[in-house]
Write an enzyme that holds these catalytic residues in place. Structure first.
Site, PDB file in Angstrom:
ATOM      1  N   GLU A   1      30.388 -10.814 -12.206  1.00 47.01           N
ATOM      2  CA  GLU A   1      30.500 -11.293 -13.586  1.00 47.01           C
ATOM      3  C   GLU A   1      30.424 -12.812 -13.651  1.00 47.01           C
ATOM      4  O   GLU A   1      29.677 -13.380 -14.459  1.00 47.01           O
ATOM      5  CB  GLU A   1      31.811 -10.806 -14.209  1.00 47.01           C
TER       6      GLU A   1
ATOM      7  N   ASP B   1      27.309 -15.227 -15.242  1.00 47.51           N
ATOM      8  CA  ASP B   1      27.539 -16.298 -16.224  1.00 47.51           C
ATOM      9  C   ASP B   1      26.967 -17.625 -15.752  1.00 47.51           C
ATOM     10  O   ASP B   1      26.235 -18.310 -16.476  1.00 47.51           O
ATOM     11  CB  ASP B   1      29.049 -16.480 -16.459  1.00 47.51           C
TER      12      ASP B   1
ATOM     13  N   SER C   1      27.574  -9.533 -21.655  1.00 42.60           N
ATOM     14  CA  SER C   1      28.045 -10.647 -20.837  1.00 42.60           C
ATOM     15  C   SER C   1      26.888 -11.365 -20.166  1.00 42.60           C
ATOM     16  O   SER C   1      27.066 -12.475 -19.645  1.00 42.60           O
ATOM     17  CB  SER C   1      29.042 -10.151 -19.777  1.00 42.60           C
TER      18      SER C   1
ATOM     19  N   ASP D   1      14.496 -11.880 -36.261  1.00 40.02           N
ATOM     20  CA  ASP D   1      15.243 -10.813 -36.927  1.00 40.02           C
ATOM     21  C   ASP D   1      15.015  -9.502 -36.179  1.00 40.02           C
ATOM     22  O   ASP D   1      13.868  -9.119 -35.919  1.00 40.02           O
ATOM     23  CB  ASP D   1      14.766 -10.672 -38.379  1.00 40.02           C
ATOM     24  N   VAL D   2      16.096  -8.836 -35.810  1.00 37.45           N
ATOM     25  CA  VAL D   2      16.017  -7.552 -35.114  1.00 37.45           C
ATOM     26  C   VAL D   2      16.173  -6.444 -36.144  1.00 37.45           C
ATOM     27  O   VAL D   2      17.229  -6.315 -36.768  1.00 37.45           O
ATOM     28  CB  VAL D   2      17.112  -7.434 -34.027  1.00 37.45           C
TER      29      VAL D   2
END
Length: 531
Positions: free
Chosen positions: A281, A285, A483, A524-525
């Site tokens: 994790e 990042d 994440s 725009d999704v």
């Protein structure tokens, strides 16, 4: 202590008030009681004091004004001393808690600038008596060396103290520890087509090259970094990083290795080199915020106490906090210890936004149902559902490994908060969405008057997982999740801040009013759904 301070017996003779009455459970998933606390055990306590309602309302109104792009006051961020003056805790509350702690033997009590958080470390047995509770050492099932002290029963305060206290922090909540498990990938061979999706050496992955092309992110040069530009990630739950993995990522993806300018807290590289996936994790990042925005100075904040409160206190208490923070951490609102806890954390986010600090949180990877799973209603996420953070959701390419349109990632967290109302800056967007004719779930499943999230999204699904290195530079695999999207979006805003600082303008600070006022600046999704 003041002359009016009572003894421990006098405090305990008062009627007791059950604190955090909205708490639904004590304990946590995969944590077990190891033993009752002993005389030698110590516990760190945070007392969060209540603010008068008008004080918080006035502060919120000020924040909404200085973060509104249409306001003549836009960008006039507050200094730490400004926040201290505006949110200073009432003196009678501070005195009451000081006297209470003194009566039970606390020898050193510190506060934050606003004196609305009082901290101390005390013998755990004294804490049991003081809070009329039972304390236990809890151990995590999969990593029994991970141990924390928490209350095993509800806790109480005397009436004269409870009047001033919102809650005692990190007393009930146990963190969820969910290490990411990378997906095995196929290595590129000489016969494979060479493109952005294979530029790190694995087929079909999201790589820095994919993100640079899809989101038109410029590749920043050293000489283009303005003085004062900064960004940060927050890590918890044994999520450390190591130079070997950062070097391996840079070598594989042909990008400069990320340089971590500052570590706030601790870092134990040996954990990453032992193998396994504990550090994935943090590495995800750091590798991606670095790849997208290096050489903007990067800080890594690490909280060994698994505490959002410790993290945000560390940020706000620093002399020069980073301007953009990416946090890949959260749980369902239903899994938070109490409404009192969420609202106090929200106040800390307000402070950050008012000081020109942008805080972004991943929106979760369990769709609308959250970590609680199926039920009679959806389970919104926190802190992503806080109005004072920017929530980052997830997308996939409409066509796998094909640049162009994106669709909602089915497992991306999103929905409406059950705790926080729709804020003014998104009211029009929420109303338009709910009345657009899009197929919606039955209204009994969600709170249509709640804060809607996520605010922005980026690639996150496992259709094209993110390439990541781990295990001391010896392993590589694919990782999906919001994440992964969150540090990428944070890097974009770090670059935008850099441009503004170069132009002599203030940083973007609390982002959400700016985002909704400038929706046309984003793709725009309109395809896909989270479920």
């Amino acid at each position: 202590a003041s002359a009016a301070a009572g003894s421990a017996d006098e405090f305990l003779s008062e009627p007791l008030v059950l604190m955090e009455p909205t708490t639904k459970r004590v304990g946590g998933v995969n944590w077990g009681r190891l033993r009752r606390v002993e005389e030698s055990d110590e516990m760190k306590l945070h007392f969060f004091l209540k603010h008068p309602e008008d004080q918080l309302k006035n502060f919120e109104d000020l924040l909404l004004d200085i973060s509104n792009p249409k306001s003549p006051n836009y960008g006039n961020w507050l200094s730490a001393s400004d926040v201290q003056e505006l949110l200073k805790a009432p003196e009678d509350g501070v005195r009451a808690v000081y006297d209470f702690l003194d009566a039970f033997g606390a020898t050193k009590v510190t506060t934050n600038r606003e004196t609305d958080i009082l901290r101390t470390v005390m013998p755990a047995k004294a804490v049991e008596q003081m809070l009329s509770t039972e304390l236990y050492v809890f151990a995590y099932r999969d990593y029994p060396e991970l141990q924390v002290i928490r209350a095993g029963t509800p806790y109480h305060l005397p009436t004269s103290v409870a009047t001033h206290v919102s809650f005692v922090g990190d007393l009930l909540l146990l963190p969820r520890i969910e290490p990411k498990k990378p997906i095995e990938l196929s290595r590129v061979t000489e016969d494979d087509a060479q493109d952005e999706f294979s530029s790190c050496g694995m087929r079909g992955t999201v790589t820095p090259d994919v993100l640079f092309k899809q989101y038109r992110i410029p590749d920043l040069k050293d000489e283009e970094v303005a003085e004062g530009s900064s960004m940060a990630v927050a890590e918890f739950q044994l999520q450390y990083f190591d130079e070997a993995d950062l070097m391996a990522f840079g070598d594989s993806c042909n990008t400069p290795p990320t340089d971590v300018e500052e570590i706030v807290g601790a870092n134990h590289e040996v954990v990453c080199k032992l193998g396994g996936t504990l550090c994935v994790e943090a590495l995800l990042d750091i590798e991606y915020i670095g790849a997208m925005a290096d050489p903007i100075p990067l800080s890594v904040y690490y909280s060994r106490t698994y505490s959002l409160l410790d993290w945000i206190e560390e940020v706000l208490g620093g002399d020069d906090p980073a301007l953009v923070h990416s946090v890949s951490y959260g749980n369902d609102e239903a899994q938070q210890v109490s409404v009192e806890y969420m609202k106090s954390v929200d106040t800390e986010f307000m402070k950050a936004g008012s000081m020109g600090i942008s805080v972004l949180f991943a929106s979760g990877d369990q769709g609308v149902w959250g970590r609680e799973g199926y039920g009679k209603e959806f389970h919104p996420d926190f802190p992503a559902g806080s109005p004072y953070v920017t929530a980052v959701g997830g997308t996939d390419f409409v066509e796998k490994s094909t640049f162009g349109e994106e669709k909602a990632w089915a497992s991306g967290g999103g929905g409406f908060s059950d705790t926080f109302a729709t804020p003014s800056w998104q009211a029009e967007a929420v109303k338009a969405y709910l009345s657009s004719g899009v197929e919606l779930p039955d209204s009994s499943y969600y709170n249509a008057e709640g804060r809607g999230y996520p605010d922005l999204s980026a690639l996150a699904g496992t259709q094209n997982p993110y390439y990541v290195t781990y295990g001391g530079g010896r392993s590589a695999g694919g990782v999906g999740g919001t994440s992964a999207a969150c540090p990428v979006v944070a890097a974009v805003f770090a670059q935008l801040n850099n441009l503004r600082i170069q132009a002599g303008k203030p940083p973007l600070g609390f982002l959400n009013p700016f985002i909704y006022e400038n929706a046309d600046a984003f793709f725009d999704v309109t395809k896909g759904e989270n479920n």
